[in-house]
Design a protein around this motif. Structure first.
Motif, PDB file in Angstrom:
ATOM      1  N   GLY B 143       2.512   8.008  60.474  1.00  0.00           N
ATOM      2  CA  GLY B 143       3.556   7.208  59.848  1.00  0.00           C
ATOM      3  C   GLY B 143       3.024   5.915  59.282  1.00  0.00           C
ATOM      4  O   GLY B 143       1.890   5.525  59.547  1.00  0.00           O
ATOM      5  N   ILE B 144       3.876   5.318  58.481  1.00  0.00           N
ATOM      6  CA  ILE B 144       3.580   3.986  57.955  1.00  0.00           C
ATOM      7  C   ILE B 144       4.816   3.139  58.213  1.00  0.00           C
ATOM      8  O   ILE B 144       5.937   3.579  57.963  1.00  0.00           O
ATOM      9  CB  ILE B 144       3.285   4.032  56.438  1.00  0.00           C
ATOM     10  CG1 ILE B 144       2.102   4.963  56.159  1.00  0.00           C
ATOM     11  CG2 ILE B 144       2.989   2.636  55.893  1.00  0.00           C
ATOM     12  CD1 ILE B 144       1.843   5.187  54.678  1.00  0.00           C
ATOM     13  N   ASN B 145       4.603   1.941  58.704  1.00  0.00           N
ATOM     14  CA  ASN B 145       5.712   1.037  59.003  1.00  0.00           C
ATOM     15  C   ASN B 145       6.780   1.710  59.863  1.00  0.00           C
ATOM     16  O   ASN B 145       7.960   1.683  59.544  1.00  0.00           O
ATOM     17  CB  ASN B 145       6.354   0.507  57.706  1.00  0.00           C
ATOM     18  CG  ASN B 145       5.435  -0.433  56.959  1.00  0.00           C
ATOM     19  OD1 ASN B 145       4.426  -0.864  57.504  1.00  0.00           O
ATOM     20  ND2 ASN B 145       5.782  -0.747  55.726  1.00  0.00           N
ATOM     21  N   LYS B 146       6.331   2.326  60.927  1.00  0.00           N
ATOM     22  CA  LYS B 146       7.224   2.921  61.937  1.00  0.00           C
ATOM     23  C   LYS B 146       8.032   4.126  61.449  1.00  0.00           C
ATOM     24  O   LYS B 146       8.946   4.578  62.121  1.00  0.00           O
ATOM     25  CB  LYS B 146       8.229   1.864  62.490  1.00  0.00           C
ATOM     26  CG  LYS B 146       7.606   0.541  62.881  1.00  0.00           C
ATOM     27  CD  LYS B 146       6.806   0.676  64.167  1.00  0.00           C
ATOM     28  CE  LYS B 146       6.048  -0.607  64.476  1.00  0.00           C
ATOM     29  NZ  LYS B 146       4.916  -0.373  65.369  1.00  0.00           N
ATOM     30  N   LYS B 147       7.722   4.618  60.245  1.00  0.00           N
ATOM     31  CA  LYS B 147       8.450   5.784  59.772  1.00  0.00           C
ATOM     32  C   LYS B 147       7.465   6.927  59.569  1.00  0.00           C
ATOM     33  O   LYS B 147       6.398   6.742  58.973  1.00  0.00           O
ATOM     34  CB  LYS B 147       9.175   5.437  58.452  1.00  0.00           C
ATOM     35  CG  LYS B 147      10.173   6.484  58.013  1.00  0.00           C
ATOM     36  CD  LYS B 147      11.316   5.900  57.188  1.00  0.00           C
ATOM     37  CE  LYS B 147      12.324   6.973  56.811  1.00  0.00           C
ATOM     38  NZ  LYS B 147      11.957   7.819  55.691  1.00  0.00           N
ATOM     39  N   ASN B 148       7.805   8.083  60.076  1.00  0.00           N
ATOM     40  CA  ASN B 148       6.886   9.209  60.005  1.00  0.00           C
ATOM     41  C   ASN B 148       7.024   9.973  58.699  1.00  0.00           C
ATOM     42  O   ASN B 148       8.119  10.308  58.273  1.00  0.00           O
ATOM     43  CB  ASN B 148       7.127  10.165  61.174  1.00  0.00           C
ATOM     44  CG  ASN B 148       6.609   9.592  62.469  1.00  0.00           C
ATOM     45  OD1 ASN B 148       5.537   8.993  62.494  1.00  0.00           O
ATOM     46  ND2 ASN B 148       7.376   9.756  63.535  1.00  0.00           N
TER      47      ASN B 148
END
Lengths: 257, 257
Positions: B143-148
Motif C-alpha cells: 500500500g501507499i499512504n495506508k491504502k492497499n
DNA sequence: TATATTATATCATATATATGAATTTCTACT
DNA sequence: AGTAGAAATTCATATATATGATATAATATA
C-alpha cells in the motif's frame, strides 16, 4: 553558422569538471539546433582545439552524451547526432511482445482518423497550452502479425505543427517521431509512460473487435524535447490477451547521471 | 581465499580489449561470490598490480561495472559491490506513483500468507524445476499512504531456499531481495516484467476491497541472478484507480552493452 | 574528554602521447 | 570502367603521470 565558428567558455577553475562543461556546451548545441539530427559532429581533434582541452576530456564529454543516447559514435567514420528512424524507434518506444515470447516485433501501423479539435482541460495542462486552443487528434491502429491489438490516440498542439495536414501525416515514409523531427524540427528526446488497467468503451471495443468492458491496458505517454517541453500526449488502449507490455531492467539499477 | 590471491589471465593480443577482459574477470568474481554484496573491492592500485595494466584500463573496467549497476564507487572511500537494501530497492523495482504525481513513494508491505505447495506446470517452466516439485507461495499486500493497492504473489523454489520458514520471512528487517541476498546467498541482478490488463477474481477483489471483475493490472516479474538463473516468479495484482505504473525513458535510448 | 588539525587512502579529473581498428577516399593498374 | 591496393580520416585502446576532491584515521591541542 557552423559549430566550429562558435566560441566556448570552459572555466578551468569551476567546481564542475571540464568534461561536464563540454558535455553541457555540446548538449546546448543540440537543443539550440546548431547540431541537427543525423549530422556529423566535429571530430575529436577539432573539438580539442575548440575547447582547448586534451583529447581524453573531449572523449569523456562525448562518451557521456553517447551513453545518454544523444550521440552515436562510429569508429572510422565519426560521431553523429541521434535521429529518429524506423531502426532506432523499435527498441526505444515499443514495449510489446507476443505471449510467451520475449521478442519485441515491429508493429504494423494503420491510420484511422485525423481531426482538429479544442484541447480539453487535461490535454491543455499536459501540453502546457491554453484550454480550448486547437489540437490535432489522430487515431491509429497498431498490430502485430496482421492482428490489431492497440489503438493509439495522439494529441499535439496545432501551434507547434502549423502546417501539418492529414495528407502529410498519412504519407509519411517513416515513423511519427521522424516526421516531427524532419518536417517540424521537433525532436522527442524522452518519454514517460503511465499505465492503468481499464475496460473497453464503445469506441475501443469496436476498433479492437473485443467485447464492451473487456480489460484494456491504458498507457498514457508524454513525449518531450531536450528541455522537457511536452510535445505529444499519446494514449494507447491495448488488448492484452495475446500480447504483453514488457519492461526489462537489465542490471541492478542505473542512475543516468 | 581473497581476490588478491587469485591469478588473472589478461591476453594482450586478444581482439577483446583488455578493459573488457578485466571487466569480465571482475564480473566472474561477483557471480562466483569471490566478491560479495556490500564488500569493498581492491583499490585501483591493487587492481593495476593484479592485472598488470595501467590505471586507466582498470578504471574503464570498473566504470563499466558501475554503469551496469554491479559496483558502486565512492570517492575517497573505495568501490563496493552493490547490495539490495531498502534504499536501493526503491527506484529499481517499485514503479508506482499516486495519480497526478510523478513521485514514486516507498510502499508499505503487509504479510498475508506463506505456504508450501506443488509447482504448477507454468511455474515449474519459469523457475526451471520439475513440475510438481515444492515451491513456497507467499502473499503480500502493498500500500501507499495506508491504502492497499497491490497484492503480490511470490513463487520460489523450496530447493533454493531450503531453510526458509514463514517466521524468517515475516521477521526480516529489510527487503525481500535483501533476505535472499543475506540469508540465502542468492542475488537478484535483473528483472523483467510483463504487464496485462485483467479483471479482479474473488481473491483479489476481497484482498483489495474492490468489486468483482474490476479492471486489474497484472504484472508478472521474473527475478534472475548474474547468469540469468530464474529465482523468483512474482505476480502483482494492482488496482490502478488511484495509482499508475510509471515507466520513464530518460534519454532517446540506451544499449547497456 | 572533546575538538580541531593533519596525514593518509582512495577515487576523480586532466594532460600528453602512442598505437590499433574501422571506414572512406584516393590512386594506380588492368 | 572496374578493381585492388594505398593513404587518409576518425574513433578506440592503452600507458604514464600529475594534481585535485573526499572521506576516514591519527594526532595534537585546549
Amino acid at each position: 553558422m557552423s559549430i566550429t565558428d562558435l566560441q566556448f567558455n570552459i572555466d578551468r577553475d569551476s567546481k564542475t569538471p571540464m568534461w561536464l562543461q563540454i558535455r553541457n556546451e555540446l548538449f546546448n548545441c543540440l537543443y539550440r539546433d546548431e547540431l541537427r539530427p543525423g549530422q556529423l559532429i566535429p571530430n575529436e581533434k577539432t573539438l580539442v582545439d575548440l575547447f582547448n582541452v586534451s583529447i581524453g576530456t573531449v572523449r569523456k564529454a562525448v562518451g557521456a552524451l553517447e551513453k545518454e543516447g544523444f550521440l552515436i559514435r562510429k569508429q572510422g567514420l565519426g560521431t553523429f547526432v541521434f535521429q529518429h528512424d524506423k531502426s532506432t524507434f523499435h527498441f526505444a518506444y515499443f514495449h510489446f511482445a507476443l505471449n510467451g515470447t520475449d521478442e519485441i516485433s515491429y508493429p504494423e501501423v494503420e491510420f484511422i482518423s485525423f481531426e482538429t479539435k479544442k484541447a480539453t482541460k487535461y490535454e491543455a495542462k499536459i501540453l502546457n497550452i491554453s484550454p480550448g486552443s486547437n489540437v490535432y487528434q489522430i487515431f491509429n491502429k497498431l498490430g502485430i502479425n496482421k492482428k490489431n491489438y492497440i489503438v493509439d490516440k495522439i494529441i499535439i498542439s496545432q501551434a507547434k505543427f502549423p502546417t501539418l495536414t492529414e495528407e502529410i501525416f498519412k504519407n509519411r515514409a517513416n515513423t511519427i517521431y521522424n516526421l516531427y523531427q524532419n518536417k517540424f524540427n521537433i525532436f522527442i528526446t524522452n518519454c514517460s509512460e503511465k499505465l492503468k488497467a481499464t475496460s473497453a468503451d464503445k469506441t475501443v471495443s469496436a476498433l479492437l473487435n473485443v467485447k464492451l468492458d473487456s480489460p484494456i491496458l491504458r498507457i498514457e505517454r508524454i513525449g518531450q524535447t531536450y528541455h522537457n517541453e511536452t510535445i505529444e500526449l499519446r494514449t494507447s488502449f491495448v488488448h492484452t490477451d495475446d500480447i504483453d507490455y514488457v519492461n526489462t531492467q537489465n542490471s541492478t539499477f542505473g542512475d543516468t547521471f
